[in-house]
Structures are given as structure tokens and as C-alpha cells.
Design a protein around this motif. Structure first.
Motif, short mmCIF file in Angstrom:
data_model
loop_
_atom_site.label_atom_id
_atom_site.label_comp_id
_atom_site.label_asym_id
_atom_site.label_seq_id
_atom_site.Cartn_x
_atom_site.Cartn_y
_atom_site.Cartn_z
N VAL A 168 80.35 -62.04 -31.29
CA VAL A 168 79.64 -60.88 -30.74
C VAL A 168 78.15 -61.17 -30.52
CG1 VAL A 168 79.12 -58.43 -31.11
CG2 VAL A 168 81.25 -59.39 -32.00
N TYR A 169 77.63 -60.68 -29.41
CA TYR A 169 76.19 -60.63 -29.18
C TYR A 169 75.67 -59.26 -29.62
CZ TYR A 169 75.20 -64.60 -26.03
OH TYR A 169 74.97 -65.83 -25.49
N THR A 193 78.46 -63.77 -35.39
CA THR A 193 77.37 -63.22 -34.57
C THR A 193 76.05 -63.82 -35.02
OG1 THR A 193 76.44 -61.17 -33.65
CG2 THR A 193 76.91 -61.16 -36.01
N THR A 235 72.45 -67.96 -31.32
CA THR A 235 72.80 -67.18 -30.13
C THR A 235 71.70 -67.28 -29.08
OG1 THR A 235 74.13 -65.69 -31.50
CG2 THR A 235 73.42 -64.84 -29.36
#
Ligand code: GUN
Ligand code: ZN
Length: 467
Positions: A168-169, A193, A235
Motif C-alpha cells: 500500500v501507498y 507499506t 516507497t
């Protein structure tokens, strides 16, 4: 006690198929709230479907398909311990879902939690869409209360769509990653994440800087990485929103700890690819920007990859980095058609992902249905087996999590979803006419969505139940 489970009973087509009868079922009784407890010994009855290996690309009668109709799936203390056709008896909390489909929980390998706010936004391609809709929505997550409420709503929505694990972002804000980690831990979910890195080409309130970003990453890693079922992903939003210095910092984080994941976007949209070529003139390609700083490795998940070439695919195969294929998003944003067969032929792992809010649904069946159409437009066919494998065991293997989830082998966590074979009169009619297993599962994959979901279990705990 010792559990003797039946051996694998069948492969596709070798197995008689029960009629798609309505379930004569007792629904799970435990609470759906985050605090719902796991029964020590839980048995779920239905048509069990999972995969023992990757099915061949175009084969509809593949021996890697494990279909066990009318079986009991046995779960002890949150883990699968076996499957058998016979009733396990009094010592088990039994839920009879006869006539329903039981699958491993889906794994969504690329999705943006704050973008539930902008799903289904009209009229733009990627770069305009980011500026017009996405960045303003993400800026609101600098408020910790918004981030916490959004994380809980997002994870509950995943569970209500049959997705029990995800990559997940959140947003650039450290608190948005904290909120997601905590909300996933409260639900017992596998979640990968990390805070977005973004130090240029983004509006005020959405940029970090190299020094503070590194500090935030290290702190988040120390507090959440490998805590319970959580893991940290370095990320990088995408190459245009990080300076070369920030990309180098991200690469150094990955090199310092091989257990970290990495997630980013690559080669999604033609204007984006041209922009990257202007920003990084020394790089051979968009993918090469990431390769040069050490961001490609077996735990790297790159979304899209539509505009990669044969050399890029060889680099992905060499480094073990995987592509998260996002067909719904690619169609909605007009980004292009991903060549799944070419990636497969090159030895690149491909999983499937909703990419909400570029994608228009959290439903994995809707994603796969779009995936079928994207292949059809290129003269290819996506079997139900290749699609569902990519969303379960295939994703787990690509994420190095196959010992934990994605199938029903004994020892794995009981992340399990129960589905109606049909919802509504059209699907019921179609299901009544199917002649063999692939036809049935393909029709299910194409016609079903979250309305078919009866219950989601995470580590043996019911976290969603219909009604
Ligand atoms: N590229 C950079 N950011 C994004 C995003 O949020 N969504 C999609 N689909 N592509 C991106
Ligand atoms: Zn995305």
C-alpha cells in the motif's frame, strides 16, 4: 491433537462439480470487529480452490489447480492444518458453507489508501490526474486524525472486497504510514507499506527532503518492520518526484537491509516516460533510473511497466523485481496495454493490483476481468487459473510470503474468504449452464465482485461478514 487431513483430492476437470446450490449455511458467529477472536479449532466447509504451483499460461486443465469441492478446511489457532471431506466432529467450531467457493484471501500488490477519496474522477490522464485530483486529496493526510480514519476505512474496505493482504501507498506524511501500520496490526493483516518519498515536482504540503525523509524512514522501520505481519517498503512515488539524491538515499536503505521491500511506479504513461527521459538523460531507460541506484531487487514491486522494452524485462528478470499489473487503472487513465505474456516469457514475476484510485474498484475479480480484456486486445488469453494464481499464491511467492499466505497448504495463516458462486439472476443462470470447472471459475471471475463475498477471515479471525 494430531490432525490427519486428506491428501489433495483433485485437479481441475478430474473432479465432479457440485451444482451451484445456495448455501445451506450457518454464517460465522464471531464478531467482525477488530477485536473478534480466533476459534482455537475452526472448520469451514465449501468448495476449496487454490494452487499448488503456477499454472501454465494458456492451459485450462492444469494440474496445479487444487479444487476440493465439499471439503472442510481445518484451522487451528489461526493457521491452516489440513482439509478433508469428512466432518471433523464436535471438537471444532464448524461453519457449513456448502455450495459456496472458498479461496485464499486476495493479495493486492499495489493500491493507494488515500485515493479512495478520488476513485472515479473524470477526464484526465496520469500527470493531470495527479495534479488535479490526487495531490489535493493526499495533502489532507497531513492531519493525523484524517490519516487514522482513512487507514481504518481503507483496510475495512479491502476486507469487504476479499483482500486480506496488500502492498500500500499512504502519503508523504510519516503519520499516514504509522496509521496504516497500526490499523493493519489491529486487524492481524499482512501489510507492506512505507511513507512516500517525494522531494520535488509536488505541491506544498506534499514534499519532504532527503535528510528528514531518511530519518522518518529509519524510525518507521525501527518501529514497524517485521512487527507482527507488517513489513516496511521503501516507497519512491516515481522517478519524477524524487531528486537523484533522494533516489540514492532510497537505494542505500535497500542495500543496508535486504529484508526491506521497495515499491514504485514505472513506465505507466507515455508523457511520464518522456518526462523521465528529460529528467534523467544519462539513464538508458526509465527502469534504468531505478537500477542505477540499487532499487531493483527481489523485494521490489513496480507498478504498471507498460512501456518497458526487452532489455528492461531482462533487467527485471535478473534482479528479481516484480511487476504489479494494474489493468483497471491502465484502462481508466488511458495509459496503455500491459504485455503480460512477454513479461512471463522473460521470466518476470507479475502480480495483479487494483491501483485504486487510478483503478476503479478494490475488487480483485473486477481487476482480473479487466486484465482478461487487456490481454484479449493483444490477441492473448488470460485463464481463470493464471489470473487467480497471480492474485493469491503467485503474489505471495513474488513477495517471498508463500510460507505465510496465498494458498491452503498446512502451516499457512488462515487468510480465507468465502464467496457465493453467483449473485443475481444473470450469474445464477450462467452458473447453472457451466459444463466444466474452468468455465465455471472463469464465469465467476468475470461476473462476480464484492457483492459475492460472504466472509473474510484473517489468521482465522472473521474480519468481515456480510450483513
Ligand atoms: N505515478 C505516480 N503516482 C501515481 C499514482 O498515485 N497513481 C498512479 N496510477 N500512477 C502514479
Ligand atoms: Zn499507483
Amino acid at each position: 491433537m494430531t490432525m490427519t487431513a486428506s491428501p489433495v483430492t483433485s485437479a481441475a476437470c478430474a473432479t465432479p462439480m457440485p451444482a451451484a446450490a445456495p448455501a445451506a449455511s450457518t454464517a460465522p458467529t464471531a464478531s467482525t470487529a477488530a477485536g473478534g477472536g480466533a476459534a482455537d479449532r475452526l472448520a469451514l466447509k465449501g468448495d476449496l480452490l487454490d494452487f499448488t504451483a503456477a499454472p501454465d499460461w494458456a492451459r485450462v486443465d492444469d494440474p496445479a489447480v487444487r479444487f476440493r469441492p465439499d471439503h472442510w478446511l481445518l484451522i487451528e489457532q489461526g493457521r491452516i492444518v489440513g482439509a478433508q471431506p469428512t466432518d471433523p466432529g464436535e471438537g471444532w467450531q464448524r461453519h457449513d458453507h456448502s455450495g459456496r467457493l472458498i479461496l485464499p484471501g486476495f493479495v493486492d500488490t499495489h493500491v493507494h489508501s488515500p485515493q479512495l477519496d478520488v476513485i472515479a474522477s473524470y477526464g484526465t490522464e496520469l500527470l493531470d490526474w495527479l495534479n488535479t485530483y490526487t495531490f489535493p486529496a493526499e495533502r489532507r493526510y497531513q492531519d493525523p486524525a484524517v490519516a487514522q480514519e482513512g487507514a481504518a476505512r481503507f483496510l475495512d474496505a479491502l476486507l469487504a472486497h476479499g483482500t486480506t493482504a496488500a502492498v500500500v501507498y499512504p502519503t508523504v506524511h510519516k503519520g499516514s504510514a504509522d496509521a496504516l501500520f497500526d490499523a493493519a496490526a489491529a486487524r492481524g493483516m499482512r501489510l507492506i507499506t512505507g511513507k512516500i518519498l517525494m522531494d520535488r515536482h509536488a505541491p506544498d504540503g506534499l514534499r519532504d527532503d532527503v535528510v528528514q525523509a531518511e530519518r522518518d524512514c529509519l524510525d518507521l522501520i525501527a518501529r514497524h518492520h517485521q512487527r507482527e505481519r507488517l513489513a516496511y517498503a521503501v516507497t519512491v512515488r516515481f522517478a519524477p518526484t524524487s531528486t537523484p539524491e533522494q533516489l540514492a538515499m532510497a537505494g542505500a536503505l535497500c542495500r543496508a537491509d535486504a529484508s526491506l521491500y521497495m515499491q514504485t511506479h514505472v513506465a505507466e504513461n507515455r508523457s511520464e516516460v518522456e518526462w523521465v527521459a528529460r529528467l534523467f538523460p544519462q539513464a538508458r531507460s526509465y527502469l534504468d533510473v531505478y537500477d542505477q541506484v540499487g532499487l531493483l531487487h527481489p523485494r521490489a514491486v513496480l507498478a504498471h511497466g507498460i512501456w518497458l522494452d526487452v532489455t528492461d524485462r531482462a533487467v527485471l528478470a535478473r534482479t528479481g523485481a516484480q511487476i504489479a499489473h494494474c489493468p483497471s487503472s491502465n484502462l481508466f487513465l488511458g495509459s496503455g496495454l500491459f504485455d503480460w505474456a512477454a513479461h512471463r516469457a522473460a521470466g518476470v514475476a507479475v502480480s495483479v493490483a487494483s491501483d485504486v484510485g487510478g483503478g476503479t474498484s478494490l475488487s480483485t475479480q473486477r481487476t482480473l476481468s479487466d486484465g482478461y480484456k487487456v490481454q484479449a486486445l493483444q490477441g492473448q488469453r488470460l485463464t481463470a487459473w493464471s489470473g487467480l494464481h497471480a492474485a493469491t499464491r503467485g503474489a505471495a511467492e513474488a513477495l517471498d510470503l508463500a510460507g505465510e499466505l496465498g494458498h491452503f497448504d498446512p502451516g499457512t495463516m488462515a487468510d480465507v474468504c468465502i464467496w457465493d458462486w453467483a449473485s443475481g439472476s444473470v450469474a445464477q443462470h450462467r452458473m447453472a449452464l457451466v459444463r466444466e470447472l474452468h468455465e465455471r471459475v472463469f464465469a465467476w471471475m468475470t461476473l462476480s465482485d464484492e457483492r459475492n463475498l460472504v466472509a473474510s477471515y484473517v489468521a482465522g479471525v472473521p474480519r468481515f461478514q456480510r450483513g
